[in-house]
Design a protein around this motif. Structure first.
Motif, PDB file in Angstrom:
ATOM      1  N   THR A 136       0.587  -1.402  -0.116  1.00  0.00           N
ATOM      2  CA  THR A 136       0.023   0.035   0.016  1.00  0.00           C
ATOM      3  C   THR A 136       0.869   1.368   0.079  1.00  0.00           C
ATOM      4  O   THR A 136       0.261   2.295  -0.504  1.00  0.00           O
ATOM      5  N   VAL A 137       1.820   1.632   0.507  1.00  0.00           N
ATOM      6  CA  VAL A 137       2.929   3.000   0.597  1.00  0.00           C
ATOM      7  C   VAL A 137       3.454   2.346  -0.809  1.00  0.00           C
ATOM      8  O   VAL A 137       3.270   3.704  -1.358  1.00  0.00           O
ATOM      9  N   GLY A 138       3.811   1.594  -2.010  1.00  0.00           N
ATOM     10  CA  GLY A 138       4.316   1.957  -3.123  1.00  0.00           C
ATOM     11  C   GLY A 138       2.690   2.411  -4.505  1.00  0.00           C
ATOM     12  O   GLY A 138       3.059   1.813  -5.292  1.00  0.00           O
ATOM     13  N   ASP A 139       1.398   1.781  -3.755  1.00  0.00           N
ATOM     14  CA  ASP A 139       0.817   2.819  -4.634  1.00  0.00           C
ATOM     15  C   ASP A 139      -0.212   3.463  -4.975  1.00  0.00           C
ATOM     16  O   ASP A 139      -0.085   4.359  -3.747  1.00  0.00           O
ATOM     17  N   TYR A 140       0.665   3.725  -5.936  1.00  0.00           N
ATOM     18  CA  TYR A 140       0.219   5.381  -6.725  1.00  0.00           C
ATOM     19  C   TYR A 140      -1.363   5.558  -8.065  1.00  0.00           C
ATOM     20  O   TYR A 140      -1.539   6.333  -7.618  1.00  0.00           O
ATOM     21  N   VAL A 141      -1.495   4.062  -8.197  1.00  0.00           N
ATOM     22  CA  VAL A 141      -2.685   4.356  -8.909  1.00  0.00           C
ATOM     23  C   VAL A 141      -4.223   4.564  -7.706  1.00  0.00           C
ATOM     24  O   VAL A 141      -5.067   6.187  -8.487  1.00  0.00           O
ATOM     25  N   THR A 142      -4.728   3.830  -7.118  1.00  0.00           N
ATOM     26  CA  THR A 142      -5.844   4.245  -5.984  1.00  0.00           C
ATOM     27  C   THR A 142      -5.723   6.056  -5.504  1.00  0.00           C
ATOM     28  O   THR A 142      -6.725   6.598  -5.950  1.00  0.00           O
ATOM     29  N   PRO A 143      -4.475   6.412  -5.325  1.00  0.00           N
ATOM     30  CA  PRO A 143      -3.863   7.718  -4.527  1.00  0.00           C
ATOM     31  C   PRO A 143      -4.782   9.098  -6.075  1.00  0.00           C
ATOM     32  O   PRO A 143      -5.191   9.623  -5.895  1.00  0.00           O
ATOM     33  N   ARG A 144      -3.948   8.689  -7.237  1.00  0.00           N
ATOM     34  CA  ARG A 144      -3.712   9.456  -8.052  1.00  0.00           C
ATOM     35  C   ARG A 144      -5.862   9.317  -8.622  1.00  0.00           C
ATOM     36  O   ARG A 144      -6.549  10.402  -8.598  1.00  0.00           O
ATOM     37  N   LEU A 145      -6.564   7.974  -8.460  1.00  0.00           N
ATOM     38  CA  LEU A 145      -8.392   8.106  -8.507  1.00  0.00           C
ATOM     39  C   LEU A 145      -8.977   8.292  -7.616  1.00  0.00           C
ATOM     40  O   LEU A 145      -9.713   8.709  -8.313  1.00  0.00           O
ATOM     41  N   VAL A 146      -8.448   8.562  -6.434  1.00  0.00           N
ATOM     42  CA  VAL A 146      -9.515   8.792  -5.502  1.00  0.00           C
ATOM     43  C   VAL A 146      -9.143   9.672  -4.353  1.00  0.00           C
ATOM     44  O   VAL A 146      -9.658   9.696  -4.003  1.00  0.00           O
ATOM     45  N   GLY A 147      -8.026   9.553  -4.671  1.00  0.00           N
ATOM     46  CA  GLY A 147      -7.380  10.515  -3.280  1.00  0.00           C
ATOM     47  C   GLY A 147      -7.255  12.264  -3.654  1.00  0.00           C
ATOM     48  O   GLY A 147      -7.529  13.110  -2.830  1.00  0.00           O
ATOM     49  N   GLY A 148      -7.172  12.511  -5.394  1.00  0.00           N
ATOM     50  CA  GLY A 148      -7.231  13.921  -4.959  1.00  0.00           C
ATOM     51  C   GLY A 148      -5.885  14.728  -4.453  1.00  0.00           C
ATOM     52  O   GLY A 148      -4.745  13.866  -3.907  1.00  0.00           O
TER      53      GLY A 148
END
Length: 305
Positions: free
Chosen positions: A240-252
């Motif tokens: 989860t620390v290395g996840d950049y897809v989820t923050p980009r799509l739902v994190g703003g």
């Protein structure tokens, strides 16, 4: 002949003994696994060594200056933007890991102790979300949490709110919710395996000796299932620390994590050494945080007992 030579000669196995070892089961086993082990080691170690080497170089326009320097680590550790991203990423990964384990443990416990003949069916249902693309699962939560999404529409239909809630999406909470759902199956399975290995007679003995169901759980079931809990925690926390897809799509902008900065440096930023330094720093911080949490978890369980 000197004393050292006599000692070396004495330590050297005779040829007959060496021949027997070469023909032994241990030697044949090592010969079988050695190529696979070396291949796996190369796949795991070489990329890490490459990233580590890049972290000590600098980007000179389109060329790489291979002069040793610690400038990239200075930027990674002193720049306020990177410090904030490190703190936010570690906090989100810890929250996601704890929430995933807390929600997954009861499911794994129910399947293990009360699944009965339908145990395999329950496990099958747990893995169903993994059949779809990870990107599709993230996008589904964007539809659910959106301004005109399923959740807002349902709350308005029930009369609980008068207008759509705007704080459900594009923040760190949306990142946590999406990641917990995405990694739940990967936490349920190791916990379930650990629960399955528990000897049920130990729980019965605790009950016969006067423990209540809750006390027997904390004294017997939870400590014995701790390896599965730790495995689930690490399985969730590290990726989860290395996840950049989820923050980009739902994190703003409020849900951006360090992986987004790393991806930017390896992409549009065209600064691979800085991206490598951020990656190495992230690996070290995650390892330290995981070690502290695992130690604290074991200590807490020991205190409960």
């Amino acid at each position: 002949m000197t004393a050292a030579a006599l000692g070396a000669a004495a330590d050297t196995p005779p040829p007959a003994r060496q021949g027997r070892w070469v023909r032994s089961e241990e030697a044949r086993g090592l010969a079988m696994i050695s190529p696979t082990f070396l291949y796996a080691l190369a796949l795991l170690l070489l990329p890490v060594l490459t990233v580590l080497a890049y972290s000590f170089w600098t980007q000179d326009y389109l060329d790489i200056d291979r002069t040793f320097t610690l400038e990239n680590y200075r930027q990674a550790l002193t720049e306020p933007i990177y410090r904030d991203l490190f703190v936010r990423s570690l906090w989100i990964s810890l929250v996601v890991s704890v929430a995933t384990v807390v929600f997954s443990y009861p499911i794994a416990w129910f399947i293990s102790f009360h699944g009965g003949v339908h145990r395999n069916l329950w496990l099958f249902l747990v893995t169903v979300p993994c059949w779809t693309s990870y990107l599709l699962r993230v996008m589904s939560w964007k539809v659910i949490l959106g301004y005109g999404g399923v959740l807002n529409t349902g709350l308005i239909s029930l009369g609980l709110i008068d207008e759509p809630v705007t704080s459900l999406l594009y923040n760190s909470n949306a990142v946590v919710i999406t990641l917990v759902h995405s990694w739940a199956a990967f936490a349920i399975l190791p916990i379930y395996v650990s629960l399955q290995k528990i000897d049920r007679t130990l729980i019965e003995a605790a009950r016969d000796l006067g423990d209540s169901r809750m006390r027997a759980f904390f004294r017997v079931t939870l400590p014995l299932s701790l390896p599965g809990v730790v495995s689930a925690f690490l399985i969730v926390m590290i990726p989860t620390v290395g996840d950049y897809v989820t923050p980009r799509l739902v994190g703003g902008k409020d849900g951006v994590m360090i992986a987004t900065a790393i991806q930017t440096q390896f992409g549009k930023g065209a600064n691979w050494p800085l991206g490598a330094a951020l990656s190495v720093t992230t690996m070290v911080l995650v390892s330290l945080a995981a070690a502290v949490v695992v130690f604290a978890l074991k200590f807490a369980v020991r205190r409960i007992r």
